[in-house]
Motif scaffolding. Structure first.
Motif, PDB file in Angstrom:
ATOM      1  N   ASN A   1      10.593 -15.524 -16.884  1.00  0.00           N
ATOM      2  CA  ASN A   1       9.934 -16.229 -15.800  1.00  0.00           C
ATOM      3  C   ASN A   1       9.579 -15.221 -14.714  1.00  0.00           C
ATOM      4  O   ASN A   1       9.869 -14.027 -14.839  1.00  0.00           O
ATOM      5  CB  ASN A   1      10.857 -17.322 -15.254  1.00  0.00           C
ATOM      6  N   CYS A   2       8.950 -15.698 -13.650  1.00  0.00           N
ATOM      7  CA  CYS A   2       8.723 -14.892 -12.447  1.00  0.00           C
ATOM      8  C   CYS A   2       9.453 -15.587 -11.296  1.00  0.00           C
ATOM      9  O   CYS A   2      10.354 -16.383 -11.525  1.00  0.00           O
ATOM     10  CB  CYS A   2       7.236 -14.751 -12.164  1.00  0.00           C
ATOM     11  N   GLN A   3       9.098 -15.271 -10.069  1.00  0.00           N
ATOM     12  CA  GLN A   3       9.709 -15.972  -8.943  1.00  0.00           C
ATOM     13  C   GLN A   3       9.344 -17.458  -8.995  1.00  0.00           C
ATOM     14  O   GLN A   3       8.253 -17.832  -9.425  1.00  0.00           O
ATOM     15  CB  GLN A   3       9.220 -15.384  -7.626  1.00  0.00           C
ATOM     16  N   GLU A   4      10.274 -18.304  -8.549  1.00  0.00           N
ATOM     17  CA  GLU A   4       9.957 -19.717  -8.500  1.00  0.00           C
ATOM     18  C   GLU A   4       8.910 -19.963  -7.419  1.00  0.00           C
ATOM     19  O   GLU A   4       8.835 -19.235  -6.419  1.00  0.00           O
ATOM     20  CB  GLU A   4      11.209 -20.549  -8.259  1.00  0.00           C
TER      21      GLU A   4
ATOM     22  N   VAL B   1      16.848 -18.913 -21.627  1.00  0.00           N
ATOM     23  CA  VAL B   1      15.566 -19.345 -21.056  1.00  0.00           C
ATOM     24  C   VAL B   1      15.575 -19.004 -19.571  1.00  0.00           C
ATOM     25  O   VAL B   1      16.401 -19.514 -18.807  1.00  0.00           O
ATOM     26  CB  VAL B   1      15.352 -20.860 -21.253  1.00  0.00           C
ATOM     27  N   GLY B   2      14.666 -18.145 -19.162  1.00  0.00           N
ATOM     28  CA  GLY B   2      14.615 -17.714 -17.767  1.00  0.00           C
ATOM     29  C   GLY B   2      14.163 -18.825 -16.847  1.00  0.00           C
ATOM     30  O   GLY B   2      13.109 -19.427 -17.059  1.00  0.00           O
ATOM     31  N   ALA B   3      14.959 -19.042 -15.795  1.00  0.00           N
ATOM     32  CA  ALA B   3      14.676 -20.139 -14.865  1.00  0.00           C
ATOM     33  C   ALA B   3      14.273 -19.631 -13.490  1.00  0.00           C
ATOM     34  O   ALA B   3      14.385 -20.352 -12.512  1.00  0.00           O
ATOM     35  CB  ALA B   3      15.894 -21.050 -14.743  1.00  0.00           C
ATOM     36  N   ALA B   4      13.804 -18.427 -13.402  1.00  0.00           N
ATOM     37  CA  ALA B   4      13.280 -17.785 -12.193  1.00  0.00           C
ATOM     38  C   ALA B   4      13.967 -16.449 -11.987  1.00  0.00           C
ATOM     39  O   ALA B   4      15.156 -16.270 -12.275  1.00  0.00           O
ATOM     40  CB  ALA B   4      13.412 -18.630 -10.931  1.00  0.00           C
ATOM     41  N   ALA B   5      13.197 -15.509 -11.493  1.00  0.00           N
ATOM     42  CA  ALA B   5      13.680 -14.174 -11.166  1.00  0.00           C
ATOM     43  C   ALA B   5      13.577 -13.968  -9.659  1.00  0.00           C
ATOM     44  O   ALA B   5      12.748 -14.577  -8.988  1.00  0.00           O
ATOM     45  CB  ALA B   5      12.860 -13.119 -11.902  1.00  0.00           C
TER      46      ALA B   5
END
Length: 427
Positions: A139-142, A109-113
């Protein structure tokens, strides 16, 4: 290996992630899915089937990391992630995806890039078969409010409900599965503290309303008690960390335990206290900053979550210099040693709950007929020693969607037979 090939695992101990004890049995894979699971051996047809003799090894679902950063690249220079060229960064992110799969992780699960589209590009390349990697939610940037970023150069900013909605729409336009809010601080920054909260209820509600309307879920970096409660009040789906959750927040979380997941990223706290000295952050500095206190609070809170049946998943924040890629299964040991989970409960959190957080509870995370054939064969018994999963050499085979990413080693497992050969079962 073509996913159209039928493969029979025999002479294996099957851990099916239903909550039952493992059993000696056989598992037949046809195409991408598990066709049959049987106790004992010899009942399933060998005709036209490749037979893999597991020599009594432990067959289980692939693992899930619920807080993944493909674009963190084992560096202590976190602002450097923003300066790194996008071409180099894409290749290094692909390397991270490969490392996860090499370690038996088939769900992430992506938690930010670190850059807006990195996660999406890597996810799409995996899905298209261009590169190897786990099943992935991108995800994208937080997103942070002005002045609330944790790392320069890798954050998107928004202030007020309307700007928050625009950032959600950006994620939709890029094709992301998730939105990440950076709601509280991080002690290593020196001036943004874990017990802070930087968002308003109106901002969080704007994000969740817009995201859910467009089919995306929302996760939050929420260490402080208030950021956890704000997340829960405003329908966030995944809470990261929750270190300083208070009694009120715990009650709120329990009331939503069938809707919300928690992924504490526990190894970040442990490693920052004990493994960061070589990178300029000695234990004395970490303790003075508050990491020992935070770890103690987090452990107490997570133990209470376990007692209340809240869905807590392992994994998180790997890819920093002192939490390097490839060490993901340390979180499993922390669940046992620090949180009081049994090895059985830990494996269920890393498999069955993985299928749930991936939104595929009837297709991922268990060894059952009809489920996707994402499985690992382990030389060792993680129910007796959870640390066996920390050594990738102990993972004899890795299968995703009915195809071997890591084909069984004939010299360790006994001879395997192709569909054109007479099957040979090695005792």
């Amino acid at each position: 290996m073509s996913p159209n090939t039928s493969i029979l695992f025999t002479n294996v101990r099957v851990f099916d992630s239903t909550g039952s004890e493992p059993f000696d049995g056989e598992v037949l894979v046809r195409g991408e899915r598990i066709a049959e699971v049987r106790r004992g051996s010899g009942d399933l047809s060998r005709d036209g089937v490749r037979v893999v003799d597991g020599s009594g090894q432990f067959l289980m679902s692939g693992l899930c990391d619920a807080h993944t950063h493909f674009s963190w690249i084992d560096s202590a220079d976190l602002p450097g992630l923003g300066r790194l060229g996008v071409e180099e960064h894409t290749l290094l992110s692909a390397k991270s995806a490969l490392t996860y799969l090499n370690c038996g992780y088939t769900m992430c699960v992506g938690a930010a890039a670190a850059k807006p589209r990195l996660d999406v590009v890597i996810r799409n390349a995996i899905n298209d078969g261009l590169i190897p990697g786990p099943r992935y939610l991108a995800n994208c940037q937080e997103i942070a409010v002005t002045g609330g970023e944790l790392v320069d150069g890798i954050t998107a900013f928004a202030d007020g409900p309307e700007e928050m909605r625009k950032q959600v729409r950006r994620n939709v336009a890029y094709g992301a599965d998730l939105v990440k809010l950076s709601m509280s601080g991080e002690e290593i920054t020196g001036n943004k503290h874990a017990e802070d909260n930087y968002f308003s209820d109106e901002e969080v509600l704007a994000v969740t309303t817009e995201a859910h309307r467009r089919g995306l879920r929302v996760c939050t970096h929420a260490r402080s008690a208030e950021s956890v409660k704000m997340s829960l009040r405003n329908n966030v789906d995944i809470v990261y960390h929750a270190s300083f959750i208070d009694d009120e927040g715990m009650d709120m979380l329990e009331a939503k335990k069938d809707e919300v997941f928690v992924a504490p990223g526990l190894n970040w706290l442990v490693a920052t206290l004990h493994d960061a000295a070589g990178f300029g952050y000695p234990p004395e500095a970490a303790e003075a900053a508050g990491y020992k206190h935070e770890l103690e609070c987090a452990i107490a809170g997570l133990q209470e979550m376990r007692r209340r049946g809240i869905r807590v998943l392992p994994g998180g924040d790997y890819g920093f210099a002192w939490t390097p890629h490839g060490t993901y299964a340390r979180d499993l040991q922390h669940f046992v040693d620090l949180l009081g989970y049994t090895p059985m409960e830990t494996l269920l959190a890393a498999t069955k709950l993985g299928g749930e957080i991936m939104r595929m509870p009837d297709e991922l995370g268990q060894i059952r007929p009809g489920f996707l054939a994402d499985m690992i064969l382990v030389d060792g018994d993680p129910l007796q020693d959870i640390t066996v999963l920390q050594n990738r050499d102990n993972i004899s085979a890795i299968m995703k969607g009915g195809s071997f990413h890591k084909d069984p080693d004939d010299s360790r497992l006994g001879r395997t037979s192709s569909p054109t050969e007479q099957p040979v079962i090695v005792a």
